[in-house]
Design an enzyme around this catalytic site. Structure first.
Site, mmCIF file in Angstrom:
data_model
loop_
_atom_site.group_PDB
_atom_site.id
_atom_site.type_symbol
_atom_site.label_atom_id
_atom_site.label_comp_id
_atom_site.label_asym_id
_atom_site.label_seq_id
_atom_site.Cartn_x
_atom_site.Cartn_y
_atom_site.Cartn_z
ATOM 1 N N HIS A 65 0.860 -1.184 0.000
ATOM 2 C CA HIS A 65 0.000 0.000 0.000
ATOM 3 C C HIS A 65 0.891 1.226 0.000
ATOM 4 O O HIS A 65 2.116 1.111 0.091
ATOM 5 C CB HIS A 65 -0.997 -0.003 1.157
ATOM 6 C CG HIS A 65 -0.405 0.075 2.545
ATOM 7 N ND1 HIS A 65 0.481 -0.859 3.041
ATOM 8 C CD2 HIS A 65 -0.579 0.979 3.540
ATOM 9 C CE1 HIS A 65 0.807 -0.533 4.283
ATOM 10 N NE2 HIS A 65 0.194 0.586 4.615
ATOM 11 N N HIS A 67 1.191 3.936 2.030
ATOM 12 C CA HIS A 67 1.603 4.729 3.202
ATOM 13 C C HIS A 67 3.122 4.919 3.223
ATOM 14 O O HIS A 67 3.874 3.995 2.895
ATOM 15 C CB HIS A 67 1.141 4.053 4.501
ATOM 16 C CG HIS A 67 -0.343 4.178 4.729
ATOM 17 N ND1 HIS A 67 -1.017 3.441 5.659
ATOM 18 C CD2 HIS A 67 -1.272 4.964 4.126
ATOM 19 C CE1 HIS A 67 -2.311 3.768 5.631
ATOM 20 N NE2 HIS A 67 -2.491 4.682 4.704
ATOM 21 N N ASP A 69 5.447 5.015 5.447
ATOM 22 C CA ASP A 69 6.367 4.159 6.218
ATOM 23 C C ASP A 69 6.659 2.839 5.482
ATOM 24 O O ASP A 69 7.568 2.106 5.858
ATOM 25 C CB ASP A 69 5.851 3.894 7.649
ATOM 26 C CG ASP A 69 4.537 3.138 7.687
ATOM 27 O OD1 ASP A 69 3.623 3.491 6.916
ATOM 28 O OD2 ASP A 69 4.423 2.187 8.493
ATOM 29 N N HIS A 70 5.909 2.568 4.408
ATOM 30 C CA HIS A 70 6.172 1.382 3.578
ATOM 31 C C HIS A 70 6.799 1.745 2.226
ATOM 32 O O HIS A 70 7.511 0.937 1.645
ATOM 33 C CB HIS A 70 4.863 0.616 3.306
ATOM 34 C CG HIS A 70 4.302 -0.003 4.541
ATOM 35 N ND1 HIS A 70 4.320 -1.351 4.791
ATOM 36 C CD2 HIS A 70 3.744 0.571 5.631
ATOM 37 C CE1 HIS A 70 3.791 -1.594 5.979
ATOM 38 N NE2 HIS A 70 3.427 -0.445 6.505
#
Ligand code: ZN
Length: 243
Positions: A65, A67, A69-70
């Site tokens: 996904h 976001h 932080d990914h």
């Protein structure tokens, strides 16, 4: 590292240095079959550790996904790997060795990535604790459906976006479903008992939630209320602003 948290064959996990209550001990980046799953935050030391784990040969970057932080390190990592592709697939798509399964809930664009009996689960499942489901677009109802889709699969290990490996996927997925439905029961009890305000609903249905996560709890409450509203199960005199 505890023996039960050892990498499955062919998988290298690199943990990013971004610990927080929402990311546990940091985002898990995985290197598998020449691909990087969820490259994590754009932090130089982390990018170097991922490159080292890949042995300098990266065929592509795939995301569960969007976001940050990914996904934040996707562009710099792909560029340094010689301009390899960055893919956030739709459900049903094949990307390199992975098959993507749509698992909306934590975010509308979320997918899990299957490779044999391994499932790179992103934020659909956490190695510990429960996943944050923000309100909007029927997210909680979608999330429960996503868990049911994963339960249909014959999985050996879940490789979550945060926390340790999950070696008994079915038990964990059932526990997650049960946890949400139990929370819904508590919320319905609180409503039946006359609670109508945010503070009162949280006090009665989330008495175990850490005070430090109040903002997240408040959003989680809204996701539950949204589901109940779609199902026509809410009283019409809720505190304004809750829906
Ligand atoms: Zn996320």
């Amino acid at each position: 590292m505890a023996t039960h948290d050892r990498d499955p064959d062919g998988v290298r996990r690199v943990r990013a240095p971004n610990p927080s209550p929402m990311t546990l001990d940091g985002t898990n980046t995985y290197v598998v079959a020449g691909w990087v799953v969820d490259p994590g935050p754009a932090e130089e030391g982390h990018i170097e550790a991922v490159e080292a784990a890949a042995g300098g040969a990266i065929e592509g970057v795939v995301l569960t996904h969007s976001h940050p932080d990914h996904s934040e390190a996707a562009a710099p990592l792909a560029e340094r790997a010689g301009g390899v592709p960055i893919v956030l697939p739709d459900g049903g798509a094949q990307v390199g060795p992975f098959r993507a399964i749509a698992t909306p809930g934590h975010s509308p664009d979320h997918v899990c990535l299957l490779l044999g009996r391994l499932c790179f689960a992103g934020d659909t499942v956490m190695g510990q604790g429960s996943v944050f489901i923000p309100p909007g677009e029927g997210s909680l109802a979608s999330y429960l459906d996503s868990l049911r889709v994963l339960l249909e699969l014959d999985l050996e290990v879940l490789c979550p976006g945060h926390g340790p490996y999950v070696r008994d996927p079915r038990a964990k997925l059932r526990e997650y479903l049960e946890h949400r439905l139990e929370r819904e029961r508590l919320l319905l009890d609180a409503l039946e008992g006359g609670a109508r305000s945010e503070g009162e609903l949280i006090r009665r249905a989330w008495s175990d939630a850490p005070a430090a996560l109040y903002a997240a709890t408040s959003l989680t409450l809204r996701a539950h209320l949204e589901k109940l509203a779609l199902e026509g199960r809410l009283p019409d005199d809720l505190e304004t602003g809750l829906l």
